[in-house]
Design a protein around this motif. Structure first.
Motif, short mmCIF file in Angstrom:
data_model
loop_
_atom_site.label_atom_id
_atom_site.label_comp_id
_atom_site.label_asym_id
_atom_site.label_seq_id
_atom_site.Cartn_x
_atom_site.Cartn_y
_atom_site.Cartn_z
N LEU A 1 -2.95 22.56 -7.99
CA LEU A 1 -3.79 23.70 -7.52
C LEU A 1 -4.38 23.58 -6.16
O LEU A 1 -4.12 24.40 -5.29
CB LEU A 1 -4.89 24.14 -8.52
CG LEU A 1 -4.28 24.63 -9.93
CD1 LEU A 1 -5.90 24.52 -10.99
CD2 LEU A 1 -4.15 26.05 -9.87
N SER A 2 -4.81 22.51 -5.88
CA SER A 2 -5.49 22.21 -4.72
C SER A 2 -4.31 22.18 -3.48
O SER A 2 -4.52 22.33 -2.27
CB SER A 2 -6.09 20.93 -4.82
OG SER A 2 -6.27 20.36 -3.42
N SER B 1 -8.30 30.29 -4.33
CA SER B 1 -7.86 30.49 -5.71
C SER B 1 -6.62 31.41 -5.77
O SER B 1 -5.98 31.07 -6.57
CB SER B 1 -9.19 31.03 -6.33
OG SER B 1 -8.73 31.70 -7.41
N TYR B 2 -6.39 32.32 -5.01
CA TYR B 2 -5.37 33.33 -4.93
C TYR B 2 -4.08 32.58 -4.89
O TYR B 2 -3.22 32.51 -5.59
CB TYR B 2 -5.45 34.62 -4.13
CG TYR B 2 -4.39 34.97 -3.74
CD1 TYR B 2 -3.78 35.90 -4.78
CD2 TYR B 2 -3.77 35.16 -2.33
CE1 TYR B 2 -2.42 36.54 -4.39
CE2 TYR B 2 -2.60 35.94 -1.92
CZ TYR B 2 -1.94 36.68 -3.18
OH TYR B 2 -0.95 37.42 -2.91
N GLN B 3 -4.30 31.62 -3.49
CA GLN B 3 -3.11 30.99 -3.13
C GLN B 3 -2.50 29.92 -4.21
O GLN B 3 -1.41 29.62 -4.62
CB GLN B 3 -3.14 30.14 -1.98
CG GLN B 3 -3.35 31.02 -0.70
CD GLN B 3 -2.08 31.41 -0.02
OE1 GLN B 3 -1.04 30.99 -0.58
NE2 GLN B 3 -2.12 32.60 0.76
N ALA B 4 -3.51 29.46 -5.12
CA ALA B 4 -3.45 28.09 -5.80
C ALA B 4 -2.55 28.67 -6.90
O ALA B 4 -1.68 27.76 -7.29
CB ALA B 4 -4.67 27.75 -6.18
N THR B 5 -2.51 29.83 -7.38
CA THR B 5 -1.85 30.31 -8.42
C THR B 5 -0.79 31.24 -8.29
O THR B 5 -0.21 31.80 -9.06
CB THR B 5 -2.93 31.04 -9.30
OG1 THR B 5 -3.36 32.01 -8.53
CG2 THR B 5 -3.79 29.98 -10.13
N THR C 1 -6.53 36.61 2.05
CA THR C 1 -5.47 35.83 1.24
C THR C 1 -5.07 34.45 1.94
O THR C 1 -4.58 33.65 1.23
CB THR C 1 -4.09 36.64 1.01
OG1 THR C 1 -3.63 36.98 2.35
CG2 THR C 1 -4.55 37.95 0.03
N VAL C 2 -5.20 34.51 2.96
CA VAL C 2 -4.90 33.10 3.94
C VAL C 2 -5.94 32.24 4.15
O VAL C 2 -7.02 32.77 4.96
CB VAL C 2 -4.13 33.49 5.02
CG1 VAL C 2 -3.65 32.14 5.78
CG2 VAL C 2 -2.92 34.12 4.85
#
Lengths: 266, 266, 266, 266
Positions: free
Chosen positions: B246-247, C247-251, D7-8
């Motif tokens: 995730l990180s 958090s958005y990027q992570a998933t 988002t970034v």
């Protein structure tokens, strides 16, 4: 930064789209809300399957048994934290949960590991006493204490223990870990040289493992149970604040045994 | 150090002696373990009284509704924390609970306060629409948003909302806060200039207040519910670790917009 | 409830009366504020004595070395927590600190224990290579890894290592733990079958132990250092919020590998 | 799930490649480790610039001033937590930090906001007394207390206050917020009807704002300072454990004012 080999996150617990939240393969709004209780939901989240009626009874009983025991250190820490930071209930709950450690509430998990090791030996053909003794001696040999026995207040077998065993018997779940827990209790004088009775942290895993609860998640039971209690204490703290009173009392007899500058207290 | 006037700690939740643990006037081992469910026990700890069947149904339903919504920020924070500190499950649960703040899960409590203010005006004789509009305008006038409406993913009224309202109707608990919540929903376009549908954080207080749940303890509901989910995620993390994945994903498109020393990356 | 035998709290760190706050025997306002730096104060709080100039240089250098390494998991967890609960900076800092665990930042402490064990054997007369090899083999025999070596990003010896060793040499503090750390590094291929270079978690205890820093408090160094970094990240989060973007990027590439209800996504 | 528009993730604090860790535009290993102190590094992380000598003196002095005040509630909470969970120092530190809330240590930040509001009015041409009085009355009108004045133990002006003011004068940093803090002190009797002297939470922002420390990060100062103290207390707890003694003392005079089951205590 890449740490470890896994780069794509996976989960089997929940997904969702604009219309539906899926929890363990079920539509949360249509199949779960109002259809199952919260404790069943916890079992489902954890294991992927709904509990049988017996499993649910045992899990409920353990959560009830361990939720509350008065102004224990973790409730004190939470009430002091809330007195200092009343805008952040989540912070005070977190402070209380941080006290669910190896010494206080973690014994449920370590006792569960002890019983599982013994169970593995029994499954391999050893009699229960021999298996129990062997594992207890192994643990002592590497300096580990035998978790789940003895209590600073309840010198007799804690009444919660028999209450939990009664629930397990009535629920019809597997009792083999109860037998192991009692075999260990009987061997305690021989192994550690004094009598210590089963406490609630020994009873909880012995009934939960028989109810199919995963050993690696055992620590979650006192954590979830104490969260309920912490919320009750913080709600009481709102109208009957004692966080600072606890802190005041705690240090009334405090002894400072360090150095003092010249003239201090003059 | 003495802070404040109270110096003697008082509590009405629990006491004990060597033989008995008392919770809210009951003998824990004889009257509660195996006799009541954990959610009833939570209600008892909090309010001092056992819930009616209807109250228990509503409370269970709200806990089920809010427990899980996939890899949300707090579950991510907990799984990252557990990946870094796997010996301390309580620490990872605490990290997740710390994300139950004003922006994410705290709306249950603030929406409950909004509905309570409106309810007070109605009790004073105002019609529901006028009371709702007045309170909404008061809140907007001091810069507060109207909590409990709109969702980043669920643009229509979140399916959990109707499921909870169905439970409240079937349970026979007081529906007046549901009516208030819907009156507010109808006034949202007039007050804030766009349509926002009731979300789960609005639905939870509207059914719980009608079930006699205390408004000041509302934040405890998402905290307790999410604790169950956090434990499930950490148990999954043990066998399917994704905390570091995730990180890693989170920063794949990261932009560093600060200065660089000469020759960096050369 | 009485747990354990100690009933009277004692401390040698601080006491006070109406006029004076005493810290480690000194008058805080007259002898410490403005007279010593914060890192000297930390050393004083911890050990009861002010550091020499060399000890202070080494301690400062280790705190600088470990404070910041970009959007690591603990900074991500803190920024996500702050995005959800912006009213409680202390909660977001706490969430970040909870990621200072055995896997990520705890290696400073465990490496320090490794070096101390080796040092004890050397003090008993063994040559450094034999002592190092013996302790390394002991650790491996009980399944423990050798902490302080290897890094997911820095495959060569991390540049922070040599920078810290240079500081220790210039500061004139005891270098014997540096020699031990390098002896272990040289033996790594023989003991674990691949080359791993000293990382910052190995370098920190090797210079700090030589500067008289207590081994049992080593974990405090990354905790204190990261707290400074966490505060900087949360301050940046106030004006450049990225908690939810992380958090958005992570998933974005998240795979749900559980069951789905019929018709989901249709 | 996408929450919000960003988002970034972006950051200007740190980046790295295989060879170099960049902190605020500098090469960590070549330009910072051993070259600057930890408190300078904290200032750099936070603001992007190294502090002047005067700024560093003031920041050091505030961190020293607020680090330690004996067995205060947060140190008690941390020691109780550590007694229960000795394997996780990070958890006990986190529990202590969670007590840096609005009531106890948060006053540094809120006092800083008060002084900044007054400063803005002065910059607009109002005399200091009028500006101070206006802002104080605004705050009281909306029910906010005036932070930074009064102390449960130190009834006279806390000696730490004058020590900090002396440092600011010697350091040559801007003293205008000190003047504002004293103007507020003089007006306290008129506005709230009793005399309350400047306390350390008022003095800290008044010297730090003059040293260019950002008002929004003020809460970080007590958090960082107390972390140093918490580590010292936990290190003492390892060899002189009092966590459970504090908890025992705290409840010795505890009054249970709830109901009791028949026969309890018989």
């Amino acid at each position: 930064m890449k740490i470890g080999k896994v780069t794509v996150p996976r989960t089997a617990i929940s997904t969702s789209d604009e219309h539906t939240i899926v929890v363990r393969g079920r539509d949360l709004s249509k199949e779960l809300i109002g259809k199952i209780g919260f404790v069943d939901h916890f079992f489902l989240l954890l294991t992927g399957a709904l509990p049988s009626e017996g499993q649910a009874r045992v899990l409920n009983a353990t959560l009830v048994a361990i939720a509350e025991h008065g102004l224990v250190p973790s409730n004190q820490a939470a009430r002091m934290t809330f007195a200092a930071a009343p805008d952040a209930m989540q912070g005070a709950v977190a402070a209380g949960i941080l006290g669910c450690g190896s010494v206080i509430l973690g014994a449920s998990e370590t006792a569960g590991r002890l019983y599982s090791e013994i169970d593995t030996r029994i499954a391999g053909g050893e009699p229960i006493e021999a298996a129990s003794l062997a594992v207890m001696q192994d643990w002592r040999a590497v300096g580990k204490s035998i978790p789940g026995y003895g209590h600073p207040l309840h010198k007799e077998r804690d009444a919660r223990v028999d209450a939990l065993f009664d629930v397990a018997r009535a629920a019809g779940t597997d009792l083999r870990f109860v037998k192991i827990a009692e075999a260990v209790e009987a061997l305690i004088p021989q192994v550690i040289g004094k009598t210590l009775k089963l406490n609630v942290s020994g009873a909880i895993p012995s009934v939960l493992l028989g109810a199919g609860f995963p050993v690696a998640a055992l620590k979650g039971v006192p954590i979830l149970a104490r969260t309920a209690s912490l919320i009750a204490h913080l709600y009481e703290e709102m109208t009957q604040p004692i966080g600072f009173a606890l802190s005041y009392q705690a240090t009334r007899e405090m002894v400072y045994d360090g150095e003092l500058p010249e003239g201090f207290g003059a």
